[in-house]
Design a protein around this motif. Structure first.
Motif, PDB file in Angstrom:
ATOM      1  N   THR A  27       0.774  -1.149  -0.054  1.00  0.00           N
ATOM      2  CA  THR A  27       0.132   0.012  -0.008  1.00  0.00           C
ATOM      3  C   THR A  27       0.817   1.330   0.070  1.00  0.00           C
ATOM      4  O   THR A  27       0.227   2.363  -0.364  1.00  0.00           O
ATOM      5  N   GLN A  28       2.255   1.102   0.728  1.00  0.00           N
ATOM      6  CA  GLN A  28       3.069   2.405   0.319  1.00  0.00           C
ATOM      7  C   GLN A  28       3.420   2.864  -0.897  1.00  0.00           C
ATOM      8  O   GLN A  28       3.959   4.107  -1.136  1.00  0.00           O
ATOM      9  N   ILE A  37      -4.068  -2.528  -2.821  1.00  0.00           N
ATOM     10  CA  ILE A  37      -4.740  -1.402  -2.494  1.00  0.00           C
ATOM     11  C   ILE A  37      -5.555  -1.929  -1.128  1.00  0.00           C
ATOM     12  O   ILE A  37      -6.263  -2.747  -1.106  1.00  0.00           O
ATOM     13  N   ARG A  38      -5.350  -1.144  -0.154  1.00  0.00           N
ATOM     14  CA  ARG A  38      -6.329  -0.967   1.034  1.00  0.00           C
ATOM     15  C   ARG A  38      -7.033   0.451   1.280  1.00  0.00           C
ATOM     16  O   ARG A  38      -6.556   1.255   0.588  1.00  0.00           O
ATOM     17  N   GLN A  63      -5.630   3.207 -12.258  1.00  0.00           N
ATOM     18  CA  GLN A  63      -5.423   1.906 -11.766  1.00  0.00           C
ATOM     19  C   GLN A  63      -6.211   1.440 -10.543  1.00  0.00           C
ATOM     20  O   GLN A  63      -6.705   0.156 -10.531  1.00  0.00           O
ATOM     21  N   LEU A  64      -6.939   2.483  -9.894  1.00  0.00           N
ATOM     22  CA  LEU A  64      -7.993   2.125  -8.967  1.00  0.00           C
ATOM     23  C   LEU A  64      -8.895   1.479  -9.494  1.00  0.00           C
ATOM     24  O   LEU A  64      -9.604   0.596  -9.059  1.00  0.00           O
ATOM     25  N   ALA A  70      -0.700 -12.226  -5.575  1.00  0.00           N
ATOM     26  CA  ALA A  70       0.349 -13.298  -5.495  1.00  0.00           C
ATOM     27  C   ALA A  70       1.599 -12.862  -5.633  1.00  0.00           C
ATOM     28  O   ALA A  70       2.628 -13.439  -5.169  1.00  0.00           O
ATOM     29  N   ALA A  71       1.813 -11.690  -6.323  1.00  0.00           N
ATOM     30  CA  ALA A  71       3.048 -11.073  -6.503  1.00  0.00           C
ATOM     31  C   ALA A  71       3.479 -10.606  -5.123  1.00  0.00           C
ATOM     32  O   ALA A  71       4.821 -10.993  -4.894  1.00  0.00           O
ATOM     33  N   THR A  72       2.845  -9.836  -4.577  1.00  0.00           N
ATOM     34  CA  THR A  72       2.964  -9.236  -2.977  1.00  0.00           C
ATOM     35  C   THR A  72       3.286 -10.424  -2.320  1.00  0.00           C
ATOM     36  O   THR A  72       4.138 -10.418  -1.463  1.00  0.00           O
ATOM     37  N   ASN A  73       2.685 -11.630  -2.305  1.00  0.00           N
ATOM     38  CA  ASN A  73       2.878 -12.784  -1.518  1.00  0.00           C
ATOM     39  C   ASN A  73       4.189 -13.543  -1.832  1.00  0.00           C
ATOM     40  O   ASN A  73       4.923 -13.718  -0.785  1.00  0.00           O
TER      41      ASN A  73
END
Length: 429
Positions: free
Chosen positions: A176-177, A198-199, A287-288, A303-306
Protein backbone atom coordinates in the motif's frame (compact mmCIF):
# COMPACT_ATOMS: atom_id res chain seq x y z
CA UNK A 1 28.36 -25.00 1.02
CA UNK A 2 27.77 -27.59 -1.70
CA UNK A 3 24.96 -25.52 -3.21
CA UNK A 4 27.17 -22.44 -3.43
CA UNK A 5 30.07 -24.42 -4.89
CA UNK A 6 27.98 -26.09 -7.60
CA UNK A 7 26.34 -22.84 -8.71
CA UNK A 8 29.79 -21.22 -8.83
CA UNK A 9 30.98 -23.93 -11.25
CA UNK A 10 27.80 -23.77 -13.34
CA UNK A 11 27.19 -20.03 -13.59
CA UNK A 12 30.75 -18.82 -12.88
CA UNK A 13 29.46 -15.84 -10.91
CA UNK A 14 32.63 -16.02 -8.80
CA UNK A 15 34.66 -14.65 -11.73
CA UNK A 16 33.10 -11.24 -11.13
CA UNK A 17 35.21 -10.77 -8.01
CA UNK A 18 38.81 -9.76 -7.58
CA UNK A 19 41.11 -7.01 -6.25
CA UNK A 20 40.33 -3.33 -7.03
CA UNK A 21 43.34 -3.19 -9.37
CA UNK A 22 41.55 -5.47 -11.82
CA UNK A 23 44.44 -7.95 -11.82
CA UNK A 24 44.01 -11.66 -11.34
CA UNK A 25 43.46 -12.54 -7.68
CA UNK A 26 46.65 -13.72 -5.97
CA UNK A 27 44.88 -16.46 -4.09
CA UNK A 28 45.78 -20.14 -4.12
CA UNK A 29 42.17 -21.14 -4.87
CA UNK A 30 40.10 -18.06 -5.81
CA UNK A 31 36.95 -20.07 -6.57
CA UNK A 32 37.10 -21.82 -3.23
CA UNK A 33 37.81 -18.64 -1.27
CA UNK A 34 35.05 -16.67 -3.01
CA UNK A 35 32.56 -19.49 -2.43
CA UNK A 36 33.43 -19.64 1.27
CA UNK A 37 33.27 -15.86 1.69
CA UNK A 38 29.90 -15.73 -0.09
CA UNK A 39 28.61 -18.50 2.17
CA UNK A 40 29.93 -16.82 5.33
CA UNK A 41 28.75 -13.29 4.52
CA UNK A 42 25.48 -14.43 2.96
CA UNK A 43 24.54 -16.36 6.09
CA UNK A 44 25.55 -13.33 8.22
CA UNK A 45 28.18 -15.27 10.15
CA UNK A 46 31.18 -13.35 11.41
CA UNK A 47 34.48 -14.37 9.75
CA UNK A 48 36.13 -15.47 12.98
CA UNK A 49 33.06 -17.40 14.12
CA UNK A 50 32.84 -19.08 10.70
CA UNK A 51 36.54 -20.03 10.77
CA UNK A 52 35.83 -22.18 13.83
CA UNK A 53 33.49 -24.36 11.75
CA UNK A 54 35.26 -24.33 8.36
CA UNK A 55 38.56 -26.21 8.06
CA UNK A 56 41.51 -24.66 6.28
CA UNK A 57 40.62 -20.96 6.59
CA UNK A 58 41.26 -18.21 9.12
CA UNK A 59 39.05 -15.35 10.21
CA UNK A 60 41.64 -12.82 9.06
CA UNK A 61 41.74 -14.34 5.58
CA UNK A 62 37.95 -14.34 5.23
CA UNK A 63 37.71 -10.76 6.42
CA UNK A 64 40.50 -9.60 4.08
CA UNK A 65 39.01 -11.27 1.00
CA UNK A 66 35.50 -9.91 1.78
CA UNK A 67 36.83 -6.37 2.16
CA UNK A 68 39.35 -6.28 -0.70
CA UNK A 69 37.85 -8.53 -3.38
CA UNK A 70 34.12 -7.82 -3.08
CA UNK A 71 32.36 -4.53 -3.81
CA UNK A 72 28.72 -3.51 -4.15
CA UNK A 73 29.08 -3.15 -7.93
CA UNK A 74 30.65 -6.60 -8.31
CA UNK A 75 28.03 -8.18 -6.06
CA UNK A 76 25.27 -6.66 -8.21
CA UNK A 77 26.91 -8.18 -11.31
CA UNK A 78 27.12 -11.62 -9.69
CA UNK A 79 23.45 -11.40 -8.67
CA UNK A 80 22.57 -10.54 -12.29
CA UNK A 81 24.51 -13.61 -13.50
CA UNK A 82 22.34 -15.88 -11.36
CA UNK A 83 19.17 -14.08 -12.47
CA UNK A 84 20.11 -14.61 -16.12
CA UNK A 85 20.90 -18.28 -15.58
CA UNK A 86 17.63 -18.78 -13.71
CA UNK A 87 15.68 -17.12 -16.54
CA UNK A 88 17.11 -19.65 -19.03
CA UNK A 89 15.69 -22.60 -17.10
CA UNK A 90 12.53 -24.05 -18.59
CA UNK A 91 11.15 -24.66 -15.10
CA UNK A 92 11.13 -20.91 -14.44
CA UNK A 93 8.36 -20.58 -17.05
CA UNK A 94 6.06 -22.34 -14.60
CA UNK A 95 6.19 -19.30 -12.32
CA UNK A 96 6.21 -16.37 -14.72
CA UNK A 97 7.74 -14.75 -17.77
CA UNK A 98 9.82 -12.10 -16.00
CA UNK A 99 7.62 -9.17 -17.05
CA UNK A 100 6.40 -8.47 -13.49
CA UNK A 101 8.27 -7.70 -10.29
CA UNK A 102 7.17 -7.06 -6.71
CA UNK A 103 8.96 -4.63 -4.39
CA UNK A 104 8.78 -4.75 -0.61
CA UNK A 105 10.98 -4.24 2.44
CA UNK A 106 11.64 -6.33 5.50
CA UNK A 107 13.04 -5.19 8.82
CA UNK A 108 16.65 -6.05 9.69
CA UNK A 109 18.02 -5.68 13.20
CA UNK A 110 21.18 -3.58 13.66
CA UNK A 111 23.15 -2.29 16.59
CA UNK A 112 21.97 1.08 17.90
CA UNK A 113 25.34 2.87 17.70
CA UNK A 114 25.47 3.50 13.94
CA UNK A 115 24.27 6.18 11.55
CA UNK A 116 21.59 4.15 9.76
CA UNK A 117 19.92 2.70 12.84
CA UNK A 118 16.52 4.25 13.51
CA UNK A 119 13.38 3.13 15.27
CA UNK A 120 10.82 2.11 12.68
CA UNK A 121 7.29 3.39 13.17
CA UNK A 122 6.04 0.58 10.92
CA UNK A 123 7.93 -2.27 12.63
CA UNK A 124 8.17 -0.81 16.13
CA UNK A 125 11.87 -1.53 16.69
CA UNK A 126 15.27 -0.15 15.65
CA UNK A 127 17.22 -1.33 12.61
CA UNK A 128 17.18 -0.92 8.85
CA UNK A 129 15.16 -2.14 5.85
CA UNK A 130 16.23 -4.72 3.29
CA UNK A 131 14.26 -3.66 0.21
CA UNK A 132 13.97 -6.37 -2.45
CA UNK A 133 12.70 -6.42 -6.03
CA UNK A 134 11.55 -10.00 -6.62
CA UNK A 135 10.65 -11.28 -10.09
CA UNK A 136 7.48 -13.25 -10.79
CA UNK A 137 9.89 -16.21 -11.24
CA UNK A 138 10.75 -15.97 -7.50
CA UNK A 139 14.34 -14.70 -7.89
CA UNK A 140 15.56 -11.32 -6.57
CA UNK A 141 16.55 -8.82 -9.25
CA UNK A 142 17.91 -6.12 -6.95
CA UNK A 143 18.33 -5.37 -3.25
CA UNK A 144 18.79 -2.14 -1.27
CA UNK A 145 19.53 -1.49 2.40
CA UNK A 146 17.78 1.65 3.56
CA UNK A 147 17.14 3.37 6.92
CA UNK A 148 13.84 2.80 8.70
CA UNK A 149 12.97 6.49 8.49
CA UNK A 150 13.09 6.54 4.69
CA UNK A 151 9.85 6.37 2.74
CA UNK A 152 10.16 2.96 1.07
CA UNK A 153 8.16 3.89 -2.04
CA UNK A 154 10.95 6.14 -3.37
CA UNK A 155 13.07 3.04 -3.99
CA UNK A 156 10.47 1.28 -6.16
CA UNK A 157 11.79 2.88 -9.36
CA UNK A 158 15.44 2.90 -8.25
CA UNK A 159 15.70 -0.89 -8.11
CA UNK A 160 14.13 -1.25 -11.58
CA UNK A 161 16.62 1.15 -13.14
CA UNK A 162 19.65 -0.39 -11.42
CA UNK A 163 18.69 -3.92 -12.42
CA UNK A 164 21.26 -4.91 -15.07
CA UNK A 165 20.06 -8.46 -15.68
CA UNK A 166 18.40 -9.73 -18.86
CA UNK A 167 15.09 -9.86 -16.96
CA UNK A 168 13.58 -6.41 -17.48
CA UNK A 169 10.06 -6.24 -16.02
CA UNK A 170 7.51 -3.69 -17.18
CA UNK A 171 4.96 -4.17 -14.38
CA UNK A 172 5.84 -3.48 -10.75
CA UNK A 173 3.74 -4.42 -7.74
CA UNK A 174 4.15 -3.02 -4.25
CA UNK A 175 2.33 -2.85 -0.97
CA UNK A 176 0.00 0.00 0.00
CA UNK A 177 2.94 2.38 0.56
CA UNK A 178 3.42 2.42 -3.20
CA UNK A 179 0.31 4.57 -3.58
CA UNK A 180 1.97 7.93 -4.12
CA UNK A 181 1.14 10.44 -6.83
CA UNK A 182 4.80 11.25 -7.70
CA UNK A 183 5.72 7.53 -7.79
CA UNK A 184 2.76 6.76 -10.07
CA UNK A 185 3.74 9.67 -12.32
CA UNK A 186 7.46 8.82 -12.56
CA UNK A 187 6.75 5.12 -13.14
CA UNK A 188 4.38 6.01 -16.01
CA UNK A 189 6.86 8.44 -17.59
CA UNK A 190 9.58 5.77 -17.47
CA UNK A 191 7.32 3.15 -19.06
CA UNK A 192 6.53 1.05 -15.98
CA UNK A 193 3.04 -0.08 -15.02
CA UNK A 194 2.82 0.47 -11.25
CA UNK A 195 0.08 -1.62 -9.68
CA UNK A 196 0.30 -1.72 -5.87
CA UNK A 197 -1.88 -3.68 -3.51
CA UNK A 198 -4.81 -1.43 -2.52
CA UNK A 199 -6.16 -1.02 1.00
CA UNK A 200 -8.24 1.56 2.85
CA UNK A 201 -10.57 2.40 -0.02
CA UNK A 202 -12.54 4.94 2.01
CA UNK A 203 -9.46 7.16 2.31
CA UNK A 204 -8.68 7.25 -1.43
CA UNK A 205 -9.83 9.92 -3.87
CA UNK A 206 -10.85 9.34 -7.48
CA UNK A 207 -10.29 12.27 -9.87
CA UNK A 208 -12.49 13.40 -12.77
CA UNK A 209 -11.08 14.42 -16.17
CA UNK A 210 -13.33 17.52 -16.19
CA UNK A 211 -15.91 19.32 -14.06
CA UNK A 212 -18.71 18.07 -16.28
CA UNK A 213 -17.76 14.40 -16.16
CA UNK A 214 -20.39 12.19 -14.59
CA UNK A 215 -20.74 8.41 -14.41
CA UNK A 216 -23.96 6.45 -14.20
CA UNK A 217 -22.99 3.76 -11.70
CA UNK A 218 -19.74 4.86 -10.05
CA UNK A 219 -20.12 8.64 -9.75
CA UNK A 220 -20.16 8.39 -5.95
CA UNK A 221 -16.52 7.23 -6.03
CA UNK A 222 -15.47 10.63 -7.38
CA UNK A 223 -17.04 12.71 -4.62
CA UNK A 224 -19.16 15.78 -5.14
CA UNK A 225 -19.99 16.71 -8.75
CA UNK A 226 -17.49 19.21 -10.14
CA UNK A 227 -14.88 18.44 -7.46
CA UNK A 228 -11.61 16.46 -7.67
CA UNK A 229 -10.83 17.52 -11.25
CA UNK A 230 -7.50 16.96 -13.03
CA UNK A 231 -5.70 20.12 -14.16
CA UNK A 232 -4.73 19.03 -17.67
CA UNK A 233 -3.69 22.58 -18.60
CA UNK A 234 -0.98 22.44 -15.94
CA UNK A 235 0.20 19.06 -17.23
CA UNK A 236 0.39 20.42 -20.78
CA UNK A 237 2.33 23.53 -19.73
CA UNK A 238 4.84 21.47 -17.71
CA UNK A 239 5.08 18.49 -20.04
CA UNK A 240 8.56 19.38 -21.37
CA UNK A 241 9.85 19.73 -17.81
CA UNK A 242 8.33 16.40 -16.82
CA UNK A 243 9.97 14.62 -19.76
CA UNK A 244 13.29 16.33 -19.06
CA UNK A 245 13.19 15.05 -15.49
CA UNK A 246 12.25 11.54 -16.64
CA UNK A 247 15.13 11.46 -19.14
CA UNK A 248 17.53 12.67 -16.43
CA UNK A 249 16.42 9.82 -14.18
CA UNK A 250 16.68 7.28 -17.00
CA UNK A 251 20.21 8.45 -17.89
CA UNK A 252 21.34 8.44 -14.26
CA UNK A 253 21.89 12.20 -13.98
CA UNK A 254 19.71 12.17 -10.88
CA UNK A 255 18.58 9.13 -8.93
CA UNK A 256 14.87 8.40 -8.78
CA UNK A 257 15.00 8.12 -4.98
CA UNK A 258 16.51 11.61 -4.64
CA UNK A 259 13.94 13.06 -7.04
CA UNK A 260 10.98 11.43 -5.27
CA UNK A 261 12.21 12.57 -1.87
CA UNK A 262 12.30 16.15 -3.15
CA UNK A 263 8.90 15.85 -4.80
CA UNK A 264 7.40 14.45 -1.63
CA UNK A 265 8.74 17.22 0.57
CA UNK A 266 8.71 19.93 -2.09
CA UNK A 267 6.60 23.04 -2.03
CA UNK A 268 3.08 22.58 -3.32
CA UNK A 269 3.49 25.92 -5.08
CA UNK A 270 6.24 24.45 -7.27
CA UNK A 271 4.83 23.97 -10.77
CA UNK A 272 6.87 20.84 -11.54
CA UNK A 273 5.78 19.19 -8.30
CA UNK A 274 2.15 20.13 -9.04
CA UNK A 275 2.42 18.66 -12.55
CA UNK A 276 3.86 15.39 -11.19
CA UNK A 277 1.01 15.30 -8.71
CA UNK A 278 -1.61 15.80 -11.44
CA UNK A 279 -0.13 13.07 -13.66
CA UNK A 280 -0.01 10.79 -10.62
CA UNK A 281 -3.66 11.48 -9.91
CA UNK A 282 -4.58 10.47 -13.45
CA UNK A 283 -2.58 7.23 -13.37
CA UNK A 284 -3.66 6.25 -9.87
CA UNK A 285 -7.34 6.82 -10.67
CA UNK A 286 -7.06 4.57 -13.73
CA UNK A 287 -5.23 1.92 -11.70
CA UNK A 288 -7.81 2.08 -8.90
CA UNK A 289 -10.60 1.55 -11.41
CA UNK A 290 -8.72 -1.38 -12.96
CA UNK A 291 -8.10 -2.89 -9.55
CA UNK A 292 -11.73 -2.45 -8.52
CA UNK A 293 -13.25 -3.95 -11.68
CA UNK A 294 -10.77 -6.75 -12.46
CA UNK A 295 -10.80 -9.73 -10.08
CA UNK A 296 -8.00 -11.63 -11.93
CA UNK A 297 -5.82 -8.53 -11.66
CA UNK A 298 -6.39 -8.37 -7.91
CA UNK A 299 -5.37 -12.01 -7.64
CA UNK A 300 -2.18 -11.35 -9.63
CA UNK A 301 -1.26 -8.41 -7.41
CA UNK A 302 -1.88 -10.44 -4.26
CA UNK A 303 0.15 -13.36 -5.61
CA UNK A 304 3.05 -11.07 -6.54
CA UNK A 305 3.16 -9.37 -3.13
CA UNK A 306 2.91 -12.77 -1.44
CA UNK A 307 5.99 -13.88 -3.40
CA UNK A 308 8.13 -11.00 -2.19
CA UNK A 309 6.98 -11.53 1.39
CA UNK A 310 7.89 -15.22 1.08
CA UNK A 311 11.28 -14.19 -0.32
CA UNK A 312 11.82 -11.96 2.71
CA UNK A 313 11.23 -14.89 5.06
CA UNK A 314 13.40 -17.19 2.91
CA UNK A 315 16.34 -14.75 2.79
CA UNK A 316 16.13 -14.22 6.55
CA UNK A 317 16.13 -18.00 7.06
CA UNK A 318 19.35 -18.16 5.03
CA UNK A 319 20.88 -15.19 6.91
CA UNK A 320 20.69 -16.99 10.25
CA UNK A 321 24.10 -15.93 11.59
CA UNK A 322 24.37 -13.61 14.59
CA UNK A 323 20.63 -14.16 15.16
CA UNK A 324 19.91 -12.04 12.09
CA UNK A 325 21.49 -8.87 13.49
CA UNK A 326 23.66 -6.85 11.06
CA UNK A 327 26.86 -6.32 13.03
CA UNK A 328 28.55 -3.78 10.73
CA UNK A 329 28.13 -0.11 11.55
CA UNK A 330 29.51 1.16 8.22
CA UNK A 331 26.62 1.93 5.79
CA UNK A 332 28.63 0.53 2.87
CA UNK A 333 29.28 -2.73 4.71
CA UNK A 334 25.61 -2.93 5.66
CA UNK A 335 24.68 -2.59 1.99
CA UNK A 336 27.24 -5.27 1.10
CA UNK A 337 25.75 -7.56 3.74
CA UNK A 338 22.36 -7.33 1.99
CA UNK A 339 23.97 -7.97 -1.41
CA UNK A 340 25.80 -11.03 -0.07
CA UNK A 341 22.55 -12.36 1.35
CA UNK A 342 20.75 -11.74 -1.96
CA UNK A 343 23.54 -13.51 -3.87
CA UNK A 344 23.43 -16.55 -1.59
CA UNK A 345 19.62 -16.63 -1.60
CA UNK A 346 19.52 -16.49 -5.40
CA UNK A 347 22.08 -19.30 -5.59
CA UNK A 348 19.85 -21.49 -3.41
CA UNK A 349 16.77 -20.59 -5.48
CA UNK A 350 18.59 -21.47 -8.70
CA UNK A 351 19.78 -24.79 -7.25
CA UNK A 352 16.30 -25.61 -5.91
CA UNK A 353 14.82 -24.93 -9.35
CA UNK A 354 17.28 -27.41 -10.87
CA UNK A 355 16.37 -29.99 -8.21
CA UNK A 356 12.66 -29.54 -8.96
CA UNK A 357 13.31 -29.92 -12.69
CA UNK A 358 15.31 -33.11 -12.10
CA UNK A 359 12.49 -34.66 -10.07
CA UNK A 360 10.00 -33.72 -12.81
CA UNK A 361 12.22 -35.43 -15.40
CA UNK A 362 12.30 -38.59 -13.27
CA UNK A 363 8.50 -38.57 -12.99
CA UNK A 364 8.17 -38.13 -16.75
CA UNK A 365 10.47 -41.10 -17.33
CA UNK A 366 8.27 -43.16 -14.99
CA UNK A 367 5.24 -42.36 -17.14
CA UNK A 368 3.62 -39.67 -15.01
CA UNK A 369 1.71 -36.90 -16.75
CA UNK A 370 2.84 -33.49 -15.47
CA UNK A 371 0.34 -30.62 -15.46
CA UNK A 372 2.14 -27.24 -15.80
CA UNK A 373 -0.45 -25.67 -13.48
CA UNK A 374 0.69 -28.06 -10.74
CA UNK A 375 4.29 -26.92 -11.21
CA UNK A 376 3.15 -23.30 -10.97
CA UNK A 377 2.11 -23.95 -7.37
CA UNK A 378 5.53 -25.30 -6.34
CA UNK A 379 7.80 -22.68 -4.82
CA UNK A 380 11.63 -22.88 -5.04
CA UNK A 381 11.83 -21.51 -1.48
CA UNK A 382 12.55 -25.01 -0.15
CA UNK A 383 14.54 -25.50 3.06
CA UNK A 384 13.93 -29.05 4.33
CA UNK A 385 16.93 -30.48 2.45
CA UNK A 386 19.41 -27.82 3.65
CA UNK A 387 21.49 -28.28 6.80
CA UNK A 388 22.47 -24.89 8.18
CA UNK A 389 24.44 -25.94 11.26
CA UNK A 390 27.49 -28.00 12.19
CA UNK A 391 30.90 -28.39 10.57
CA UNK A 392 30.93 -27.04 7.01
CA UNK A 393 32.79 -29.38 4.71
CA UNK A 394 34.81 -27.84 1.89
CA UNK A 395 35.46 -31.05 -0.07
CA UNK A 396 32.99 -30.07 -2.82
CA UNK A 397 35.04 -26.98 -3.67
CA UNK A 398 37.43 -29.18 -5.63
CA UNK A 399 34.77 -31.32 -7.34
CA UNK A 400 33.46 -29.96 -10.63
CA UNK A 401 29.84 -31.10 -11.02
CA UNK A 402 28.31 -32.39 -14.21
CA UNK A 403 26.69 -29.80 -16.45
CA UNK A 404 23.11 -29.03 -15.54
CA UNK A 405 20.22 -29.46 -17.95
CA UNK A 406 18.06 -26.32 -18.37
CA UNK A 407 15.54 -28.10 -20.63
CA UNK A 408 12.32 -29.67 -19.41
CA UNK A 409 9.88 -31.58 -21.62
CA UNK A 410 6.79 -29.79 -20.32
CA UNK A 411 4.62 -27.46 -22.39
CA UNK A 412 4.16 -24.22 -20.45
CA UNK A 413 2.29 -22.51 -23.31
CA UNK A 414 -1.13 -22.90 -21.62
CA UNK A 415 0.11 -20.89 -18.64
CA UNK A 416 1.26 -18.01 -20.85
CA UNK A 417 -1.97 -18.13 -22.88
CA UNK A 418 -3.92 -17.96 -19.64
CA UNK A 419 -1.89 -14.90 -18.61
CA UNK A 420 -2.64 -13.23 -21.95
CA UNK A 421 -6.36 -13.93 -21.61
CA UNK A 422 -6.34 -12.49 -18.09
CA UNK A 423 -4.43 -9.43 -19.24
CA UNK A 424 -6.92 -8.95 -22.06
CA UNK A 425 -9.82 -9.08 -19.62
CA UNK A 426 -8.05 -6.50 -17.47
CA UNK A 427 -7.59 -4.13 -20.41
CA UNK A 428 -11.19 -4.57 -21.45
CA UNK A 429 -12.33 -3.70 -17.95
Amino acid sequence: MGIVARTAYWVEWWRRFGPPSGNEPKLTDPLGRYVIVTFVKGTNMGPYEAARHIPGVSGHELSYVANKHFSIVLLNEAVADLVNAHARLDISQAWGDGTAVAADGTHMDTYLDNLLSETSVRYGKPGGIAYHHVSDTYIALFTHFIPCGVWEAVYIIEGLLKNTSEVQPTTVHADTQGQSFPVFALAHLLGFDLMPRIRNWKELTFYRPSKHSEYVHIDALFGEPGKNVIDFDLIESQFRHLMRVAVSVREGTISSSTLLKRLRSGSRKNATYAAFREVGRVIRTVQLLRYLSDAPLRRRVTAATNKVESFNRFSQWIGFGNRGVIADNDPIEQEKAMKFNALLTNAVIFHNALDIAEIVRQLLEEGWEIDPEDLAHISPYLTEHINRFGEYSTHELGIQPEAYDPKLDVDFTPLREQDLITAGLGQAA
